[in-house]
Design a protein around this motif. Structure first.
Motif, short mmCIF file in Angstrom:
data_model
loop_
_atom_site.label_atom_id
_atom_site.label_comp_id
_atom_site.label_asym_id
_atom_site.label_seq_id
_atom_site.Cartn_x
_atom_site.Cartn_y
_atom_site.Cartn_z
N THR A 106 0.83 -1.20 0.00
CA THR A 106 0.00 0.00 0.00
C THR A 106 0.86 1.26 0.00
O THR A 106 1.98 1.25 0.52
CB THR A 106 -0.92 0.06 1.24
N PRO A 107 0.34 2.35 -0.55
CA PRO A 107 1.09 3.61 -0.53
C PRO A 107 1.27 4.15 0.89
O PRO A 107 2.21 4.90 1.14
CB PRO A 107 0.25 4.57 -1.36
N GLU A 108 0.40 3.74 1.81
CA GLU A 108 0.51 4.22 3.19
C GLU A 108 1.80 3.76 3.85
O GLU A 108 2.21 4.31 4.87
CB GLU A 108 -0.70 3.78 4.01
N SER A 109 2.46 2.75 3.28
CA SER A 109 3.72 2.26 3.84
C SER A 109 4.86 3.25 3.60
O SER A 109 5.93 3.11 4.20
CB SER A 109 4.07 0.90 3.26
N VAL A 110 4.64 4.22 2.73
CA VAL A 110 5.62 5.28 2.47
C VAL A 110 5.04 6.58 3.01
O VAL A 110 4.08 7.10 2.48
CB VAL A 110 5.92 5.40 0.96
N GLY A 111 5.63 7.07 4.09
CA GLY A 111 5.13 8.29 4.72
C GLY A 111 5.51 9.53 3.95
O GLY A 111 6.52 9.53 3.22
N PRO A 112 4.75 10.60 4.07
CA PRO A 112 5.03 11.84 3.35
C PRO A 112 6.42 12.41 3.63
O PRO A 112 7.02 13.03 2.76
CB PRO A 112 3.95 12.81 3.82
N ASP A 113 6.93 12.18 4.83
CA ASP A 113 8.23 12.74 5.21
C ASP A 113 9.34 11.70 5.27
O ASP A 113 10.43 11.98 5.76
CB ASP A 113 8.11 13.48 6.55
N PRO A 116 8.61 12.16 -0.18
CA PRO A 116 7.42 12.25 -1.02
C PRO A 116 6.77 13.64 -0.98
O PRO A 116 6.34 14.15 -2.02
CB PRO A 116 6.49 11.18 -0.42
N ALA A 117 6.72 14.26 0.19
CA ALA A 117 6.12 15.60 0.29
C ALA A 117 6.91 16.62 -0.51
O ALA A 117 6.34 17.45 -1.23
CB ALA A 117 6.01 16.04 1.75
N ALA A 118 8.24 16.57 -0.41
CA ALA A 118 9.08 17.51 -1.15
C ALA A 118 8.97 17.28 -2.66
O ALA A 118 8.90 18.23 -3.44
CB ALA A 118 10.54 17.40 -0.70
N LEU A 119 8.93 16.01 -3.06
CA LEU A 119 8.82 15.71 -4.49
C LEU A 119 7.45 16.11 -5.03
O LEU A 119 7.34 16.65 -6.13
CB LEU A 119 9.09 14.24 -4.74
N ALA A 120 6.40 15.89 -4.25
CA ALA A 120 5.06 16.30 -4.68
C ALA A 120 4.99 17.82 -4.84
O ALA A 120 4.39 18.33 -5.79
CB ALA A 120 4.01 15.82 -3.68
N GLU A 121 5.62 18.55 -3.94
CA GLU A 121 5.66 20.02 -4.05
C GLU A 121 6.42 20.43 -5.31
O GLU A 121 6.02 21.35 -6.02
CB GLU A 121 6.30 20.64 -2.80
N HIS A 122 7.51 19.73 -5.61
CA HIS A 122 8.27 20.01 -6.83
C HIS A 122 7.40 19.74 -8.07
O HIS A 122 7.40 20.54 -9.01
CB HIS A 122 9.54 19.16 -6.86
N LEU A 123 6.67 18.64 -8.07
CA LEU A 123 5.78 18.35 -9.19
C LEU A 123 4.74 19.45 -9.37
O LEU A 123 4.46 19.87 -10.49
CB LEU A 123 5.06 17.01 -8.97
N ARG A 124 4.20 19.93 -8.26
CA ARG A 124 3.22 21.01 -8.33
C ARG A 124 3.85 22.26 -8.93
O ARG A 124 3.27 22.90 -9.81
CB ARG A 124 2.67 21.32 -6.92
#
Length: 93
Positions: free
Chosen positions: A32-39, A78-86
């Protein structure tokens, strides 16, 4: 100056974060994706240079964005990469 409370994520930002977590989890063999935390730090959770490229390639395909081969090392959670994608997507419009 008082600390400001964190701002709320938009649905679009949440979708990007979910996309990053989904692809990272799949490449790492998690159920599941929940196994990878945002930070979670990508390197610390087991991504190598090879698997980081696989995640990057999946994200390029899934978003239509061009990402640096070093994207997961330059934006190591993941949070930093998602912000970069945005930000990359916003710059295109």
């Amino acid at each position: 100056m008082a600390d400001e409370p964190p701002r709320e994520s938009t649905p679009h930002e949440e979708r990007l974060l979910d996309l990053v977590r989904t692809h990272a989890a799949a490449v790492l063999g998690h159920d599941t994706p929940e196994s990878v935390g945002p930070d979670d730090n990508f390197v610390e959770i087991g991504l190598s240079s090879f698997t980081a490229l696989e995640v990057r390639n999946r994200l390029c395909e899934g978003t239509g964005l061009e990402l640096s081969p070093l994207a997961l090392f330059e934006h190591p959670t993941p949070a930093a990469l998602a912000e970069h994608l945005r930000a990359v997507r916003a710059a295109r419009t």
